[in-house]
Design a protein around this motif. Sequence first.
Motif, mmCIF file in Angstrom:
data_model
loop_
_atom_site.group_PDB
_atom_site.id
_atom_site.type_symbol
_atom_site.label_atom_id
_atom_site.label_comp_id
_atom_site.label_asym_id
_atom_site.label_seq_id
_atom_site.Cartn_x
_atom_site.Cartn_y
_atom_site.Cartn_z
ATOM 1 N N GLU A 46 0.006 5.062 -8.637
ATOM 2 C CA GLU A 46 -1.183 5.765 -9.156
ATOM 3 C C GLU A 46 -0.920 7.239 -9.432
ATOM 4 O O GLU A 46 -1.750 7.931 -10.006
ATOM 5 N N GLY A 47 0.194 7.720 -8.992
ATOM 6 C CA GLY A 47 0.492 9.131 -9.183
ATOM 7 C C GLY A 47 0.418 9.850 -7.868
ATOM 8 O O GLY A 47 -0.552 9.722 -7.136
ATOM 9 N N VAL A 48 1.439 10.570 -7.544
ATOM 10 C CA VAL A 48 1.426 11.289 -6.276
ATOM 11 C C VAL A 48 1.474 12.783 -6.526
ATOM 12 O O VAL A 48 2.058 13.242 -7.504
ATOM 13 N N ALA A 108 -4.062 9.012 -4.694
ATOM 14 C CA ALA A 108 -3.366 8.436 -3.556
ATOM 15 C C ALA A 108 -4.357 8.014 -2.472
ATOM 16 O O ALA A 108 -5.402 8.619 -2.303
ATOM 17 N N SER A 156 2.921 14.374 -0.712
ATOM 18 C CA SER A 156 2.982 14.872 -2.089
ATOM 19 C C SER A 156 1.899 15.913 -2.352
ATOM 20 O O SER A 156 2.122 16.866 -3.100
ATOM 21 N N ASP A 212 -4.268 3.588 5.219
ATOM 22 C CA ASP A 212 -3.650 2.463 4.512
ATOM 23 C C ASP A 212 -2.162 2.330 4.800
ATOM 24 O O ASP A 212 -1.542 1.357 4.445
ATOM 25 N N ARG A 252 1.497 2.326 -3.401
ATOM 26 C CA ARG A 252 0.363 2.646 -4.294
ATOM 27 C C ARG A 252 0.391 4.095 -4.816
ATOM 28 O O ARG A 252 0.197 4.316 -5.996
ATOM 29 N N PRO A 253 0.629 5.092 -3.927
ATOM 30 C CA PRO A 253 0.667 6.468 -4.441
ATOM 31 C C PRO A 253 1.691 6.650 -5.553
ATOM 32 O O PRO A 253 1.485 7.414 -6.479
ATOM 33 N N SER A 298 0.821 -1.224 0.000
ATOM 34 C CA SER A 298 0.000 0.000 0.000
ATOM 35 C C SER A 298 0.850 1.267 0.000
ATOM 36 O O SER A 298 0.456 2.284 -0.549
ATOM 37 N N VAL A 299 2.007 1.174 0.628
ATOM 38 C CA VAL A 299 2.865 2.367 0.673
ATOM 39 C C VAL A 299 3.368 2.731 -0.724
ATOM 40 O O VAL A 299 3.752 3.859 -0.991
ATOM 41 N N PHE A 328 2.915 9.154 2.049
ATOM 42 C CA PHE A 328 3.399 9.721 0.779
ATOM 43 C C PHE A 328 2.334 10.580 0.109
ATOM 44 O O PHE A 328 2.634 11.603 -0.507
ATOM 45 N N ASP A 384 0.058 13.489 -9.899
ATOM 46 C CA ASP A 384 -1.373 13.201 -9.941
ATOM 47 C C ASP A 384 -2.138 14.423 -10.439
ATOM 48 O O ASP A 384 -3.051 14.315 -11.262
#
Lengths: 374, 172
Positions: free
Chosen positions: A18-20, B2, B19, B7, A14-15, A11-12, B15, A24
């Motif tokens: 998916e784009g942070v 995000a 971000s 989670d 995931r950003p 999960s860490v 993060f 994003d």
Amino acid sequence: MKLELPPDPLSVLRPLVEGVGGADQADRVRRGMQLLATLPRPPVGTTPHEVIHRQNKLVVRYYAPASAAVSGRSPTPVIVVPSMINRAYICDLEPDRSLVGGLAALGHAVYLVDWGEPGPEDAHDDVAKVLLDLLHRAVDRVRRHARGARRGPLPAAHLLGYCQGGTLAAMYTALRPDGVAGLVTLNAPVKFSEGGRFRRFVDGDFFDVEEAIDADGLVSTDLMAAAFKLLDPMGNWTKYIAIDAAAQRPGLLARTLARERWLEENVPMAGAFAREFIREAYQQDALLAGTWQVGGERVDLSRVTCPTMVCTAKRDFIAPSAACLPLAGAVGSRDVTLQQLDSGHIGVVVGSFGPRVFYPLLDGWFRSRNPART
Amino acid sequence: MADTASDTAAGMPDFSKLSNDMYQQWEQAMTAWWDQVLDSPDFLKATGQNLSQVAHARKQYEQAVDEGLHKMHLPTRQDLVRVARIATLLEERLLQMEDRLLAMGDQLDVLEKETIQARVEAAEARLEMREKLAELQARLDAGEATAAPATATATPRRRSTAKKPARSSKTE
């Protein structure tokens, strides 16, 4: 020490996948751009109306008062004067966010002055032509229309000027006060030295208005659009994010696209008008000084003696309050109302603020200033 | 998009929040930078100069197009603008005539109103006169009726005094 792993160890990451943050947001901007480029624009100006007068590109649209208005019909017609540098349909953007439709529903006979789009043949139209010919005749035809088949003197009308239209309405009232029952200006600058960023753009030290006039004798829409974009540079980025955010809500998306349509469809300015308006208003601040001569007549705001309401929006960076409020002190009227509204430049008309606060405010003011009652 | 902080494991950096914060800071920094740039006299001066150069180039291009069309014996844009201008001026003349007609209509309305008012006043005056005459007639008739039984010697004297003013008014 025992390392506690999350239920989903990935999960860490995931950003990152998916784009942070910025990435994003960049993706949202890209999606917003795509939507804006491909989606059709919603129809605008759909409130039923009748055209009662035309002159060249100018059209006067009549919105009949609703017969079922709670307070009944108001006897004094209301003439809405929008800016000449934007499309008039900002006053009738959507059925439920329509200034003209809202006032008609409240029982007012509303007339919208749609200036139209000037062509090269109108390049010589100056401020005198606009005020003393186009607007004056439009006001006359409205008063005749409002009088109807009855005989007798022409009824006076309320003038409601928005943005530059407010400045023009105030100037007109100063020049031809007889037919005006009441004057309302909304986000209308009169002290141009306080005109914010736009004032700095057209500062005489850096900007020569002659250079802005093209071979057709007009200030082109390209130049106008660029100037408007520079007024809020980051707005050009964040608007795409807003469009992407609205994508899942059709109603909100349609509303956003209607506004975008208005922002995209700029109107050129007749060269003679631009030359005079920018020099006299923005560069010399001649309106408040009382030194502006229109068609040989001095514009003296103290000649505005009818009831006057000056409305400004607190979050307006196009026409800051500091540029609009001085009208209240410049007019000669003894009945002056000041309203500082908690809204933005266009939000006051097309946002939820309009039907909730602004239209009822206008309704009350107009009704309490009807010449028949006073 | 995000995920939320729930989670992420305890002790692990969020993060997503980090971000997003970075993005907000970037946006604020960019806004401040733009404000600085747009309010800078150097930028405004450069923009003004750029506008001049673009305007100059555009005018030269327009001139070249017009010259080309002129050589081909085709109407230039200026010719078309002139025609459109004439149409506008014609419309203006018509509107000025309409203005005059409407103003004349207003004046006629006023005249009509005044004429009607004058007629009404004249008719009222005539009626008043008739009423007065009728009243006088009635009084005269009443006077004659009471005078009938009186003596014959008194009657001519009365008649002569009554007629005298009438004669004198005619001679005047």
